[in-house]
Design a protein around this motif. Structure first.
Motif, PDB file in Angstrom:
ATOM      1  N   ILE A   1     -30.586 143.863  19.177  1.00 58.36           N
ATOM      2  CA  ILE A   1     -29.971 145.189  19.054  1.00 58.36           C
ATOM      3  C   ILE A   1     -28.460 145.114  19.181  1.00 58.36           C
ATOM      4  CG2 ILE A   1     -29.813 147.459  20.140  1.00 58.36           C
ATOM      5  CD1 ILE A   1     -32.788 147.172  20.833  1.00 58.36           C
ATOM      6  N   SER A   2     -27.980 144.302  20.104  1.00 56.42           N
ATOM      7  CA  SER A   2     -26.533 144.149  20.284  1.00 56.42           C
ATOM      8  C   SER A   2     -26.239 142.713  20.677  1.00 56.42           C
ATOM      9  CB  SER A   2     -26.014 145.112  21.358  1.00 56.42           C
ATOM     10  OG  SER A   2     -24.621 144.943  21.543  1.00 56.42           O
ATOM     11  N   ARG A   3     -26.019 141.883  19.681  1.00 54.41           N
ATOM     12  CA  ARG A   3     -25.757 140.467  19.953  1.00 54.41           C
ATOM     13  C   ARG A   3     -24.427 140.306  20.700  1.00 54.41           C
ATOM     14  NH1 ARG A   3     -29.291 137.222  17.600  1.00 54.41           N
ATOM     15  NH2 ARG A   3     -30.597 138.013  15.890  1.00 54.41           N
ATOM     16  N   GLY A   4     -24.448 139.443  21.694  1.00 53.52           N
ATOM     17  CA  GLY A   4     -23.238 139.217  22.477  1.00 53.52           C
ATOM     18  C   GLY A   4     -23.122 140.099  23.698  1.00 53.52           C
ATOM     19  N   ALA A   5     -24.070 141.025  23.910  1.00 49.74           N
ATOM     20  CA  ALA A   5     -24.036 141.879  25.096  1.00 49.74           C
ATOM     21  C   ALA A   5     -24.222 141.027  26.341  1.00 49.74           C
ATOM     22  CB  ALA A   5     -25.125 142.941  25.009  1.00 49.74           C
ATOM     23  N   GLU A   6     -23.525 141.371  27.415  1.00 48.87           N
ATOM     24  CA  GLU A   6     -23.662 140.633  28.671  1.00 48.87           C
ATOM     25  C   GLU A   6     -25.048 140.871  29.254  1.00 48.87           C
ATOM     26  OE1 GLU A   6     -21.756 138.459  29.702  1.00 48.87           O
ATOM     27  OE2 GLU A   6     -19.837 138.827  28.715  1.00 48.87           O
ATOM     28  N   ARG A   7     -25.677 139.788  29.713  1.00 51.18           N
ATOM     29  CA  ARG A   7     -27.041 139.858  30.240  1.00 51.18           C
ATOM     30  C   ARG A   7     -27.044 139.719  31.764  1.00 51.18           C
ATOM     31  NH1 ARG A   7     -31.233 135.288  28.366  1.00 51.18           N
ATOM     32  NH2 ARG A   7     -30.360 134.153  30.152  1.00 51.18           N
ATOM     33  N   LEU A   8     -27.788 140.589  32.424  1.00 45.84           N
ATOM     34  CA  LEU A   8     -27.923 140.547  33.878  1.00 45.84           C
ATOM     35  C   LEU A   8     -29.397 140.482  34.239  1.00 45.84           C
ATOM     36  CD1 LEU A   8     -26.804 140.958  36.814  1.00 45.84           C
ATOM     37  CD2 LEU A   8     -27.063 143.422  36.411  1.00 45.84           C
ATOM     38  N   PHE A   9     -29.753 139.489  35.053  1.00 47.06           N
ATOM     39  CA  PHE A   9     -31.122 139.392  35.560  1.00 47.06           C
ATOM     40  C   PHE A   9     -31.202 140.138  36.886  1.00 47.06           C
ATOM     41  CE2 PHE A   9     -34.136 136.892  38.303  1.00 47.06           C
ATOM     42  CZ  PHE A   9     -35.303 137.372  37.719  1.00 47.06           C
ATOM     43  N   LEU A  10     -32.037 141.173  36.929  1.00 46.07           N
ATOM     44  CA  LEU A  10     -32.151 142.003  38.118  1.00 46.07           C
ATOM     45  C   LEU A  10     -33.261 141.554  39.059  1.00 46.07           C
ATOM     46  CD1 LEU A  10     -31.636 145.460  36.417  1.00 46.07           C
ATOM     47  CD2 LEU A  10     -30.079 144.377  38.039  1.00 46.07           C
TER      48      LEU A  10
END
Length: 307
Positions: free
Chosen positions: A68-77
């Motif tokens: 959906i949005s390549r390059g978005a920052e990913r956070l593991f909760l």
């Protein structure tokens, strides 16, 4: 106290031991049971509800979220009770929902509004993500040498490639307190607040002082009311993602009652009787209204009033 505090939940296992395992994180993000939601400029994406009055939830996505949005920052909760991995993606401010694959499925909502619409688990996940993403936004450079820093450990750390400095998300402790004298309590209001809105006094804890000392200091600074820190009664705390504070609720016995507001932090302060507080909480006062249930101040006042 038995208070179900908004923005806090115990059903999310943060699984911090997974944060350094990049292979596990990549596999978990692509797993069929992965639960992923989007944030944009501090606002969570909520699913469309049947009507404006119907509670909503986060728009939970699966592995397809990566497209959906390549390059978005990913956070593991962390993981939910069933072990499903929970991730948040921080999409760019320019991300256009209407032009995406999920157009029409939801809307980005103000965090405060979302907190009153979504289930407790969703709200805690979104508020945690908001705090962490805001920290990244404000701490892109090393505070030691000034070089650009990089995200590590699933979003929970930044390192500086230049000086090898390590940086971790901060939480600012805030004493939020209710000064009481017999059957009355002190509330104040800041200039610019809606007419009639009163709340507890509050202030950041300074280096070298306890939460109780901070509460007494702030009372005297803002309203001229003295209190003995040793009388402070701890009630409960609440994570507050604006941007990232821990609100620590206290009740203190006042040792003086003459009010002198500082004119900067507070515009007005008043003593209210317990009966008045009960009217305020029930919406029957007419001239004064209390903080909404999302705020820890609401619950501090409510506990003291016995309502």
């Amino acid at each position: 106290m038995g208070v179900d505090m908004p923005l806090a939940t115990t059903s999310l296992n943060r699984a911090a031991h997974r944060r350094k395992d990049d292979a596990w994180l990549d596999a978990a993000f692509q797993a069929d049971n992965a639960l992923i939601f989007l944030m944009r400029a501090g606002e969570p994406l909520l699913a469309k509800s049947a009507s404006p009055r119907t509670p909503s939830s986060l728009l939970w996505l699966g592995p397809e979220a990566s497209d959906i949005s390549r390059g978005a920052e990913r956070l593991f909760l962390g993981q939910d009770k069933a072990g499903a991995p929970i991730f948040a993606l921080d999409v760019p401010p320019a991300f256009e929902l209407d032009a995406s694959q999920i157009a029409g499925l939801g809307d980005f909502e103000d965090m405060r509004a979302a907190a009153s619409l979504a289930p407790a688990f969703d709200v805690n996940a979104a508020s945690t993500a908001r705090s962490i993403f805001e920290w990244h936004r404000r701490h892109g450079f090393c505070s030691n040498c000034g070089a650009p820093s990089e995200i590590r450990e699933a979003g929970w750390k930044r390192i500086c490639p230049s000086c090898e400095g390590e940086h971790f998300p901060r939480t600012d402790p805030v004493a939020i307190m209710l000064a009481v004298d017999g059957d009355k309590c002190l509330l104040g209001r800041q200039r610019g607040w809606p007419a009639g809105f009163f709340s507890c006094l509050a202030g950041f804890v300074e280096p070298g002082e306890t939460v109780e000392q901070a509460a007494a200091r702030e009372l005297e600074e803002e309203a001229g009311i003295t209190a003995d820190p040793d009388t402070a009664e701890y009630l409960f705390c609440q994570p507050w993602p604006f941007p990232s504070s821990l609100m620590i609720g206290l009740i203190l016995q006042a040792t003086s009652t003459d009010i002198t507001v500082d004119g900067e932090e507070l515009d007005v302060a008043r003593w209210f009787s317990r009966d008045e507080i009960r009217q305020i909480l029930s919406g029957d006062h007419g001239d004064v209204f209390a903080p909404p249930p999302i705020a820890v101040a609401h619950h501090i006042i409510k506990v003291w009033s016995g309502r």
